[in-house]
Design a protein around this motif. Structure first.
Motif, PDB file in Angstrom:
ATOM      1  N   ARG A 168       0.833  -1.208   0.000  1.00 56.08           N
ATOM      2  CA  ARG A 168       0.000   0.000   0.000  1.00 56.08           C
ATOM      3  C   ARG A 168       0.861   1.249   0.000  1.00 56.08           C
ATOM      4  O   ARG A 168       0.612   2.192  -0.755  1.00 56.08           O
ATOM      5  N   THR A 182       2.486   1.820  -3.397  1.00 57.93           N
ATOM      6  CA  THR A 182       1.522   2.285  -4.389  1.00 57.93           C
ATOM      7  C   THR A 182       1.184   3.758  -4.172  1.00 57.93           C
ATOM      8  O   THR A 182       1.103   4.530  -5.125  1.00 57.93           O
ATOM      9  N   VAL A 183       1.008   4.165  -2.915  1.00 57.38           N
ATOM     10  CA  VAL A 183       0.720   5.571  -2.616  1.00 57.38           C
ATOM     11  C   VAL A 183       1.888   6.450  -3.061  1.00 57.38           C
ATOM     12  O   VAL A 183       1.696   7.492  -3.696  1.00 57.38           O
ATOM     13  N   VAL A 220       1.878   6.776  -6.864  1.00 56.62           N
ATOM     14  CA  VAL A 220       0.838   7.681  -7.361  1.00 56.62           C
ATOM     15  C   VAL A 220       1.236   9.130  -7.079  1.00 56.62           C
ATOM     16  O   VAL A 220       1.049  10.011  -7.926  1.00 56.62           O
ATOM     17  N   THR A 261      -6.098   5.617  -2.326  1.00 53.66           N
ATOM     18  CA  THR A 261      -5.365   4.377  -2.571  1.00 53.66           C
ATOM     19  C   THR A 261      -5.029   3.646  -1.284  1.00 53.66           C
ATOM     20  O   THR A 261      -4.957   2.421  -1.261  1.00 53.66           O
ATOM     21  N   LEU A 276      -6.518  -0.150  -2.604  1.00 51.74           N
ATOM     22  CA  LEU A 276      -5.255  -0.312  -3.315  1.00 51.74           C
ATOM     23  C   LEU A 276      -5.454  -0.430  -4.824  1.00 51.74           C
ATOM     24  O   LEU A 276      -4.703   0.137  -5.603  1.00 51.74           O
ATOM     25  N   GLY A 287      -5.488   2.824  -6.988  1.00 52.81           N
ATOM     26  CA  GLY A 287      -4.195   3.384  -7.370  1.00 52.81           C
ATOM     27  C   GLY A 287      -3.567   2.635  -8.517  1.00 52.81           C
ATOM     28  O   GLY A 287      -2.994   3.232  -9.441  1.00 52.81           O
TER      29      GLY A 287
END
Length: 73
Positions: free
Chosen positions: A13, A16-17, A20, A46, A50, A53
Motif C-alpha cells: 500500500r 503504491t501511494v 501515485v 489508494t 489499493l 491506485g
C-alpha cells in the motif's frame, strides 16, 4: 490467498501511494494542475482501496501510449 496477503500488506500500500504521488509530482512539474490534483486525491484513496491506485497508474500508462515522460528522447 497469497496474492490477497501481498496486496493487503502495508508495504504494498505504501509503495503504491508513493508511486501515485510521484505521478502527481510529474503532472504538476509539466504544468498539468488538474491531473496532479486528481492524482493526489487518488493517492489518498489508494491507502484504503489499493486497486484504485493501480488502476489509475494503468490508465495513465494507456493515455501516454506506454511511453515514459521521465526519460529523455
Amino acid at each position: 490467498m497469497v496474492l490477497k496477503k501481498l496486496l493487503g500488506s502495508t508495504a504494498t500500500r505504501s509503495l503504491t501511494v508513493v508511486s501515485v504521488l510521484s505521478e502527481a509530482k510529474k503532472a504538476f512539474r509539466q504544468g498539468n494542475r488538474t491531473r496532479g490534483l486528481l492524482l493526489v486525491g487518488v493517492a489518498v484513496l489508494t491507502w484504503k482501496w489499493l486497486l484504485l491506485g493501480m488502476a489509475a497508474q494503468g490508465v495513465l500508462k494507456l493515455v501516454r501510449g506506454g511511453r515514459s515522460n521521465s526519460s529523455p528522447a
